[in-house]
Design a protein around this motif. Sequence first.
Motif, short mmCIF file in Angstrom:
data_model
loop_
_atom_site.label_atom_id
_atom_site.label_comp_id
_atom_site.label_asym_id
_atom_site.label_seq_id
_atom_site.Cartn_x
_atom_site.Cartn_y
_atom_site.Cartn_z
N GLU A 73 1.08 -1.39 -0.08
CA GLU A 73 0.28 -0.22 0.11
C GLU A 73 1.11 0.89 0.26
OE1 GLU A 73 -2.87 2.30 3.36
OE2 GLU A 73 -3.40 0.20 2.36
N SER A 74 1.55 1.40 0.83
CA SER A 74 2.47 2.38 1.31
C SER A 74 4.08 2.84 0.05
CB SER A 74 3.54 2.48 2.42
OG SER A 74 4.01 2.11 3.24
N GLY A 75 4.53 1.10 0.06
CA GLY A 75 5.54 0.98 -0.93
C GLY A 75 6.88 0.87 -0.09
N ARG A 76 6.48 1.09 1.99
CA ARG A 76 7.89 1.35 2.06
C ARG A 76 8.59 -0.50 2.69
NH1 ARG A 76 7.00 5.37 7.13
NH2 ARG A 76 9.15 3.99 7.47
N LEU A 77 9.22 -0.47 3.34
CA LEU A 77 9.84 -1.24 3.58
C LEU A 77 9.98 -1.25 5.15
CD1 LEU A 77 11.64 -3.20 1.74
CD2 LEU A 77 14.20 -2.07 2.98
N VAL A 78 9.78 -2.57 5.39
CA VAL A 78 9.24 -2.34 7.02
C VAL A 78 9.58 -3.52 7.23
CG1 VAL A 78 6.39 -2.09 6.32
CG2 VAL A 78 7.13 -4.09 6.60
N GLY A 79 10.31 -4.25 7.14
CA GLY A 79 11.41 -4.97 7.43
C GLY A 79 12.07 -6.26 6.81
N THR A 80 12.91 -7.42 6.51
CA THR A 80 13.43 -8.24 6.36
C THR A 80 13.36 -9.35 6.77
OG1 THR A 80 15.59 -7.92 7.00
CG2 THR A 80 15.78 -6.53 5.77
N CYS A 81 13.61 -10.38 5.70
CA CYS A 81 13.30 -12.06 5.81
C CYS A 81 13.52 -12.94 5.39
CB CYS A 81 11.51 -12.66 6.33
SG CYS A 81 10.72 -13.01 4.45
N GLY A 82 14.77 -14.41 5.09
CA GLY A 82 15.33 -14.93 4.11
C GLY A 82 15.68 -15.93 4.79
N TYR A 83 16.38 -17.27 4.10
CA TYR A 83 17.26 -18.35 5.18
C TYR A 83 18.66 -17.57 5.07
CZ TYR A 83 12.80 -20.25 4.00
OH TYR A 83 11.33 -20.88 4.27
N TYR A 84 18.66 -18.11 5.80
CA TYR A 84 20.49 -18.02 6.15
C TYR A 84 21.01 -19.35 6.76
CZ TYR A 84 18.38 -13.36 6.71
OH TYR A 84 16.96 -12.58 6.40
#
Length: 163
Positions: A73-84
């Motif tokens: 909706e806003s296009g803002r980055l709110v966080g991160t996630c992934g495999y490590y």
Amino acid sequence: MLQRPPYNLFPTISDSRITLSEIQPSDLEDLIEICFYDGVKASTVEEAQAMQLKIDADYRSGNSIHWGIRDNESGRLVGTCGYYRGFEKGGELGCVLLPQFRGQGFMTPALQLASRFGRETLGLERIYAITTNSNLKAIALLERIGFYKTTDLEDEAVEYELK
């Protein structure tokens, strides 16, 4: 055919709420307060850039995939996630949200998208996450999307695995 990183084109996945996409150098200033590598937190943009270079190298070597979580909706980055940390024991799924976006429903779809990608694209039979016994919100989130507790680890850490 199942394929592990790196990909010819960095995978972008989304649903109606969020998009998981490649983190760009221009995103790092917004993410500085949640930039970590091997448990060490960045305190400057330069440190965040150095950490992102390590994360990018891990991706190129086939040992991780790290997305930015963007609010559609806003296009803002709110966080991160992934495999490590490689895929030898399955996929260790990790995530973090900027404090101002916690409790607003971003992490559930992010982990669901990442989990589906792990099963369908990475071919992971085992997806797990590690948190602490005291992180009750993370535990509730993991359990809500189908993880169950498997192991108590050292230093109050606990491992959860996706059913």
